[in-house]
Structures are given as C-alpha cells and as structure tokens.
Enzyme design. Structure first.
Site, PDB file in Angstrom:
ATOM      1  N   HIS A 205      37.478  50.729 -69.360  1.00 22.77           N
ATOM      2  CA  HIS A 205      38.183  50.784 -70.722  1.00 22.77           C
ATOM      3  C   HIS A 205      39.084  49.716 -70.979  1.00 22.77           C
ATOM      4  O   HIS A 205      39.461  49.465 -72.004  1.00 22.77           O
ATOM      5  CB  HIS A 205      38.878  52.063 -70.924  1.00 22.77           C
ATOM      6  CG  HIS A 205      40.080  52.359 -70.036  1.00 22.77           C
ATOM      7  ND1 HIS A 205      40.313  52.489 -68.874  1.00 22.77           N
ATOM      8  CD2 HIS A 205      41.504  51.829 -70.442  1.00 22.77           C
ATOM      9  CE1 HIS A 205      41.549  52.450 -68.313  1.00 22.77           C
ATOM     10  NE2 HIS A 205      42.160  52.112 -69.430  1.00 22.77           N
TER      11      HIS A 205
HETATM   12  C1  UD1 Z   1      45.311  53.785 -73.383  1.00 26.14           C
HETATM   13  C2  UD1 Z   1      46.286  53.199 -72.532  1.00 26.14           C
HETATM   14  C3  UD1 Z   1      45.854  52.684 -71.290  1.00 26.14           C
HETATM   15  C4  UD1 Z   1      45.266  53.799 -70.441  1.00 26.14           C
HETATM   16  C5  UD1 Z   1      44.182  54.424 -71.467  1.00 26.14           C
HETATM   17  C6  UD1 Z   1      43.362  55.641 -70.850  1.00 26.14           C
HETATM   18  C7  UD1 Z   1      48.111  51.846 -73.918  1.00 26.14           C
HETATM   19  C8  UD1 Z   1      48.504  50.538 -74.059  1.00 26.14           C
HETATM   20  N1  UD1 Z   1      46.711  51.693 -73.251  1.00 26.14           N
HETATM   21  O1  UD1 Z   1      44.330  52.700 -73.564  1.00 26.14           O
HETATM   22  O2  UD1 Z   1      46.923  52.424 -70.456  1.00 26.14           O
HETATM   23  O3  UD1 Z   1      44.851  53.561 -69.231  1.00 26.14           O
HETATM   24  O4  UD1 Z   1      44.775  54.834 -72.743  1.00 26.14           O
HETATM   25  O5  UD1 Z   1      42.498  56.133 -71.579  1.00 26.14           O
HETATM   26  O6  UD1 Z   1      48.641  52.797 -73.904  1.00 26.14           O
HETATM   27  N2  UD1 Z   1      40.172  56.806 -79.042  1.00 26.14           N
HETATM   28  C9  UD1 Z   1      39.067  57.759 -79.500  1.00 26.14           C
HETATM   29  N3  UD1 Z   1      39.843  59.120 -79.092  1.00 26.14           N
HETATM   30  C10 UD1 Z   1      40.909  59.121 -78.556  1.00 26.14           C
HETATM   31  C11 UD1 Z   1      41.705  58.123 -78.240  1.00 26.14           C
HETATM   32  C12 UD1 Z   1      41.434  56.719 -78.415  1.00 26.14           C
HETATM   33  O7  UD1 Z   1      38.141  57.549 -80.014  1.00 26.14           O
HETATM   34  O8  UD1 Z   1      41.347  60.190 -78.265  1.00 26.14           O
HETATM   35  C13 UD1 Z   1      39.692  55.257 -79.578  1.00 26.14           C
HETATM   36  C14 UD1 Z   1      40.844  54.707 -80.394  1.00 26.14           C
HETATM   37  O9  UD1 Z   1      40.373  54.792 -81.612  1.00 26.14           O
HETATM   38  C15 UD1 Z   1      40.617  53.027 -79.968  1.00 26.14           C
HETATM   39  C16 UD1 Z   1      40.380  53.031 -78.752  1.00 26.14           C
HETATM   40  O10 UD1 Z   1      39.974  54.604 -78.289  1.00 26.14           O
HETATM   41  O11 UD1 Z   1      39.827  52.329 -80.627  1.00 26.14           O
HETATM   42  C17 UD1 Z   1      41.683  52.833 -77.711  1.00 26.14           C
HETATM   43  O12 UD1 Z   1      42.636  53.934 -77.718  1.00 26.14           O
HETATM   44  P1  UD1 Z   1      44.088  53.355 -77.638  1.00 26.14           P
HETATM   45  O13 UD1 Z   1      45.062  54.679 -77.637  1.00 26.14           O
HETATM   46  O14 UD1 Z   1      44.601  52.219 -78.441  1.00 26.14           O
HETATM   47  O15 UD1 Z   1      43.958  52.786 -76.129  1.00 26.14           O
HETATM   48  P2  UD1 Z   1      43.266  52.985 -74.631  1.00 26.14           P
HETATM   49  O16 UD1 Z   1      42.224  51.907 -74.745  1.00 26.14           O
HETATM   50  O17 UD1 Z   1      42.808  54.254 -74.894  1.00 26.14           O
END
Ligand code: UD1
Length: 372
Positions: A205
């Site tokens: 991820h």
């Molecule tokens: C976040 C953390 C990372 C952790 C990871 C575990 C930061 C900087 N990063 O990264 O340290 O290892 O979580 O998962 O805080 N999304 C969904 N559903 C959700 C949550 C997110 O679809 O419930 C999608 C969002 O729309 C986005 C992507 O996943 O496009 C990334 O989500 P985001 O919270 O920005 O960061 P992660 O990559 O999950």
C-alpha cells in the site's frame, strides 16, 4: 488520570486495543477514545473494533480521505474543540499516521502532555510521509514508549532526555498474542482454496510502491513469476487495488491465475493467513514485526525499514521493488533456505501493562509533561 487516545487508520486499531483493555481494568483511569475517521470502511476500520473488542470511540471526527495537507488540517481543526472540552491529563497517540501527527500538534499547542506509543522509529527516508509524521510527533512529545533499543539511541540524538524514554515493548504483539488462538480457528485458508504452509501472502500500500507504474510493475512482474511456483493470496488495500487496475494491462492481470486478489481482511483472518504462509511479501511496518514473532519469513518490498530489529533479530529481509531480487529471495525460501530469527526482548504480550504502570507513576508525581 484522564487520557484521550487517538486512532485513525488501520494499523492504529491493533495498537490501541490492548491499551484500552489495560486502561479499562484500572479504576484510576478515565479513557476516552477519539477516532479521526481517516480510515472509515467496514473493512479498513469497523471490523477491527468488533473483533478486537475496542470500546466504541466516544468521538468520531469523520474526516475521511484527502490530500495529506487537507486530511491533516481537517483532523486538527476538528480535534481542537474536543481537546479543549475534555481537558485530558494527556493525549496518547500511536504509530506514525497523519492522525498521530495532527492530534499531537493540537494537544501540545493547548499545553496538554502528549504520549507517543511506538516512538523513535526512523527509516531515515524523508520521502516517506510516515517518517515526517514520526519526526514531527517525537519533536514535541513528552513521554516516549519505544519498541526496540535503537529507538532510544535516535531519540537521545534528537535531544530527548533519557528519563522520558521507556522501553515498554510492542503493543501490536500484545494484540497478536491475545488473539492467536482465535485466529487459528479461522477458516480463511479453506475459503480461499489454499493449503496451510503452501501459499505466499502479499500486501502492498505504500505510495512509493503503488503510486507509480514503474515500482508497481516491478513487484507485479515478481508476482507473475512467484505465482507459477506457489499460490499467492493478495488482500489488496484500496490504494493498491485502484492502481493495479490503472497501471497493469487487463491481459496481464488475467494471466495471474494463481493469485487470489481479495478485499482487505479482518484481523483474525489476516493473522491466520500470516501464521500459515510459506512467506510474506509486504511493504507494511506492522507485518514485518508480526512475521518476526510468528517465525514466518518476510520479504519487505522497500529499500529501508524503520524496524531494523526485524532484520537483525527476526525473519525480515529487504528486497526493494526489483523483480529479480524479489524472485531470487522467494526462491531461496521455496528451496528451504528461509531466514530464521528470534523474538525481540519485551515483545511478550505485556507492553500495555508496562505503559499503564509508567503513566500512572508519572501522573502521580506530576511529571507527565516534559518541562525542558
Ligand atoms: C495510511 C497511513 C499509513 C498506514 C496505512 C495502513 C498516513 C500518512 N498513512 O495510509 O501509514 O500504513 O494507512 O492502511 O497516515 N481508503 C478507502 N477506505 C478507507 C480508507 C482509505 O477506500 O477506509 C482509500 C482512500 O480513499 C485513499 C487511500 O485509500 O485513496 C489511502 O488512504 P489514506 O488514509 O490517505 O492513506 P493510506 O495509504 O491508507
């Protein structure tokens, strides 16, 4: 002692579960959990609360997704009135996600002491958003709980007084040990049609691995070769799945017949898959630690790690994103030449108990806040 704990993203939930349990069992502690809503799906968030018995958060800030700046700013904006209203003796943050940084900054500017669980981890790679979160959080924190000895060295080098740093062990391993028996009972391998010990488990991820075509293609080429030798189970994070669809041609994807792409799994199913995997290929921080404790070989698709103890003492090897390197290390494992390791000190299921004891002592002595 009133403590306000912050959770936001998936890796926070397994860290807060044992802390919440220890705090709940102590009459002197009033514990309020705040969920920032950084992760919000049933599969990325809700299921962990059910499975790990984490109390419902008293407050959900419901920030959702956004750019780093937008997400961090929104968490800060919404957390400030909560912190002002509750007037806690301390705010406790875990890990290194945007919620960790945002809430630490807000609390500190309101003169509320901040406790960081899993402090002092450093990858020394400032292109990693989590590294910025770690450095900024630790630069303003008051109490530092560490998971490995080198964390203390880094914190000391950054000017943290020795008396503020406590080697408590690993709360994520508290959760793992508490749930091992339940995880064994999961029937996920049967559901996915893989035999125990005879599949590779993959998670990806990190933006550096899945947001560019080049890095993602390298890893996918490796998986193309690996799945010819052993079935692969790939519970895909939303970010990874979105970009696999975007960057990998449909024809290539269709040829990966021996890879089971599934949605993100709950804690117990995922732990079952980890403990029964022949090896794990991942870019997660926590999974490097879990495989070390379970004695399962781990190939980390990164050039560095903030958790070097999983390499020096555990089963972890850094393989980067080059297909050749990943496949070469996977083949060694398949030929029976997997790396073995041992469990680091204090990764023993008792970290949250140590944290509670130390916090109570500091509170009783009026020393939660760092005055220097
Ligand atoms: C976040 C953390 C990372 C952790 C990871 C575990 C930061 C900087 N990063 O990264 O340290 O290892 O979580 O998962 O805080 N999304 C969904 N559903 C959700 C949550 C997110 O679809 O419930 C999608 C969002 O729309 C986005 C992507 O996943 O496009 C990334 O989500 P985001 O919270 O920005 O960061 P992660 O990559 O999950």
């Amino acid at each position: 002692m009133k403590i306000l704990s912050i959770v936001g993203a998936r890796p926070n939930f397994m860290k807060i579960a044992p802390i919440a349990k220890a705090f709940r069992a102590d009459r002197d502690v009033e514990h309020v959990i705040v969920h920032t809503g950084q992760h919000y799906d049933e599969k990325m968030s809700e299921s962990f609360f059910h499975q790990l018995g984490i109390p419902r958060p008293a407050i959900n800030l419901e920030v959702g997704s956004g750019s780093h700046a937008a997400q961090t700013a929104e968490i800060m904006r919404r957390f400030e009135p909560v912190c002002l209203k509750h007037k806690p003796d301390a705010v406790l943050v875990v890990g290194d996600v945007n919620s960790t940084l945002a809430c630490a900054v807000v609390a500190k500017k309101l003169w509320v002491p901040v406790v960081h669980v899993e402090a002092g981890l450093r990858s020394f790679d400032r292109r990693m958003p989590e590294e910025i979160n770690r450095i900024v959080t630790d630069s303003i924190c008051d109490v530092f709980f560490t998971t490995s000895p080198e964390a203390e060295t880094y914190l000391r080098a950054e000017g943290v007084p020795r008396g503020r740093i406590f080697y408590a062990g690993n709360v994520m391993i508290d959760t793992l040990m508490e749930n091992t028996a339940r995880a064994r009972a999961s029937e996920i391998t049967g559901k996915l049609g893989v035999a125990k010990g005879e599949y590779a488990l993959v998670t990806l991820h990190r933006p550096s691995n899945v947001d560019t075509k080049e890095a993602l293609s390298g890893i996918m080429r490796a998986l193309q070769a690996i799945q010819k030798k052993i079935p692969v189970v790939f519970p895909a994070h939303p970010r990874a799945m979105k970009n696999i669809r975007r960057f990998i041609p449909k024809r290539d994807l269709a040829s990966l017949k021996n890879i089971r792409f599934v949605e993100p799994l709950g804690y117990l199913d995922f732990l079952n898959l980890t403990m029964n995997a022949r090896f794990v290929l991942t870019d997660s921080g926590g999974i490097q630690e879990e495989t070390t404790v379970l004695g399962v070989p781990c190939l980390t698709a990164r050039e560095n790690t903030e958790r070097p103890i999983t390499i020096t003492e555990g089963t972890n090897i850094l393989v980067g994103t080059s297909a050749r390197r990943i496949v070469a290390e996977a083949e060694k494992i398949l030929k029976g030449r997997a790396k073995t390791g041992k469990r680091p000190k204090y990764w023993d299921g008792k970290a949250s108990g140590r944290i509670l004891k130390i916090l109570k002592r500091l509170h009783q002595r009026g020393k939660l806040e760092r005055c220097a």
